[in-house]
Design an enzyme around this catalytic site. Structure first.
Site, PDB file in Angstrom:
ATOM      1  CG  HIS A 224      -2.076   0.805   1.308  1.00 19.45           C
ATOM      2  ND1 HIS A 224      -2.429   1.677   0.325  1.00 19.45           N
ATOM      3  CD2 HIS A 224      -3.007   0.986   2.299  1.00 19.45           C
ATOM      4  CE1 HIS A 224      -3.523   2.353   0.687  1.00 19.45           C
ATOM      5  NE2 HIS A 224      -3.893   1.949   1.896  1.00 19.45           N
ATOM      6  CG  HIS A 263      -4.007   0.332  -8.350  1.00 22.03           C
ATOM      7  ND1 HIS A 263      -5.351   0.215  -8.098  1.00 22.03           N
ATOM      8  CD2 HIS A 263      -3.526   1.232  -7.457  1.00 22.03           C
ATOM      9  CE1 HIS A 263      -5.661   1.029  -7.102  1.00 22.03           C
ATOM     10  NE2 HIS A 263      -4.577   1.646  -6.697  1.00 22.03           N
ATOM     11  CG  ASP A 314       2.740   4.611  -3.802  1.00 23.71           C
ATOM     12  OD1 ASP A 314       2.454   5.678  -3.251  1.00 23.71           O
ATOM     13  OD2 ASP A 314       2.148   3.545  -3.586  1.00 23.71           O
TER      14      ASP A 314
END
Ligand SMILES: CC(C)(COP(=O)(O)OP(=O)(O)OC[C@H]1O[C@@H](n2cnc3c(N)ncnc32)[C@H](O)[C@@H]1OP(=O)(O)O)[C@@H](O)C(=O)NCCC(=O)NCCS
Length: 376
Positions: A224, A263, A314
């Site tokens: 995460h 994802h 990210d």
């Protein structure tokens, strides 16, 4: 339960766990909107404070509403000295996210209304943590560098003050906008693992601080929010753009997951990633140090060729924070300090229409066993 016809949905993929009007994602396009406004419009136009107001109220603020909202957030940034003492006492070996989690927990113990879950108290607590979490993270960064924490400057926006508390310098407009955009891109993302965790805690009618502490625990994981640290560590390990493709080939041959890719919901690209990519490129150019951006684009291309997997939020956020001079050990803390706003919006929703969240497990163990002789 546990009849042959019942199946576990692995990782709860695709399960609709609640109703929500905070954010919408269509991973096939990809589309992301906050309260109906497309993320691309938001990223180019709004400040983080405007986004927080929108997430919590469902509507954009008027000029007057924004003025008083900004003033309220700015007035809440300062930390009780006991929080700074706690951060100072924290062993240097402790994970910075453990420091953030513990500091938020301590703030909860200092709030006499910690267990009042009425809408007014919830708003106050959300504003308090949204204002204070950047101060905690900046203080962690300063203490880690052996320097004193810097008091917040209430005359600055949340983004500008974040940079000021980290560096002691006033950011220019480009740096402020970069931090603002990074914060608002991280502000909210529907029922991801940490938001769901917050909602599950609220589902028991526990308190706001417990929900946020649990959310911090969930976002810390490398699958995460913690992925952002891993991305930058990978770039540092690769170090030279010409080594990037071979590094990825080896990682994939060893069946390792490459941080910053893939994802659960986005399969055709992460709606937030292009904005972070553009900002990383601009920062690389203005810093006159293109190396990290070039490594990033080379790795991305290799991943596309080899696996067809998308870069997630990210991936380019890591070089953005690195170019800004944000300490690597605190990247995930930055993410959490932005996501507090989205968690809060979901916490409000969950309290307003709560039902205990209590799924079942498909039992796969023994049944009907007899205790052995010596145990009876
Ligand atoms: C985010 C993540 C946990 C989603 O996992 P998921 O929805 O369970 O996806 P799966 O693990 O089912 O992956 C589907 C396929 O893509 C592959 N894959 C997914 N992410 C990958 C990655 N980062 N690197 C290499 N392969 C990856 C899987 O190995 C799998 O391939 P296979 O079908 O050949 O076995 C996963 O993509 C991941 O671990 N990414 C790295 C961590 C990260 O960046 N997290 C931040 C997310 S914002």
């Amino acid at each position: 339960m546990s009849s042959a016809s019942e199946q576990v949905i692995s990782g709860l993929e695709g399960v609709l766990a609640c109703e929500s009007s905070v954010a919408f994602i269509d991973g096939t396009i990809p589309e992301l909107s906050y309260r109906g406004y497309n993320i691309h419009d938001i990223a180019e136009t709004l400040t983080y404070e405007q986004v927080v107001y929108l997430l919590w109220n469902g509507e954009l603020p008027s000029a007057d509403q924004l003025r008083s909202f900004n003033a309220d957030l700015a007035a809440r940034r300062g930390l009780p000295s006991v929080v700074i003492d706690l951060l100072r006492l924290m062993p240097s070996s402790a994970h910075p996210m453990a420091g953030l989690r513990t500091a938020v927990s301590l703030l909860g113990t200092l709030d006499p209304q910690a267990d009042d879950n009425n809408p007014t108290d919830l708003r106050r607590k959300a504003a308090d943590l949204t204002a204070k979490m950047p101060t905690i993270v900046a203080a962690q960064a300063r203490l880690q560098m052996g320097q004193a924490a810097i008091e917040p400057d209430a005359s600055l926006s949340l983004a500008a003050n974040y940079y000021y508390m980290l560096t002691g310098k006033q950011p220019d407009a480009t740096i402020t906008r970069t931090i603002d955009t990074s914060l608002l891109l991280y502000a909210e993302h529907e029922t991801n693992a940490s938001t769901f965790t917050c909602r599950a805690v609220v589902g028991t009618e526990s308190d706001f601080y417990s929900a946020v502490v649990a959310g911090i625990g969930a976002i810390k994981g490398p699958l995460h929010g913690g992925a952002i640290d891993e991305v930058m560590k990978m770039f540092l390990e690769i170090d030279q753009p010409e080594r990037a493709a071979a590094y990825i080939d080896q990682a994939l041959a060893a069946r390792r997951k490459v941080a910053g890719f893939g994802h659960r919901v986005y399969r055709a690209g992460d709606a937030r990633a292009p904005h972070l990519r553009t900002m990383a490129q601009r920062l690389a150019e203005s810093a006159g140090e293109r190396k990290w951006f070039t490594i990033a684009t080379t790795v991305e291309q290799r991943m596309r060729e080899a696996k067809g997997i998308i870069a997630n939020v990210d991936y380019y956020a890591a070089p953005v924070l690195y170019y800004l001079g944000f300490p690597l050990a605190l990247f995930t803390n930055f993410v959490a300090s932005a996501r507090i706003s989205g968690w809060s919006a979901h916490i409000f929703e969950q309290y307003a229409n709560n039902r205990l969240i209590r799924p079942r497990a498909l039992y796969t163990g023994h049944r009907g066993r007899q205790l052995p002789a010596g145990y009876r």
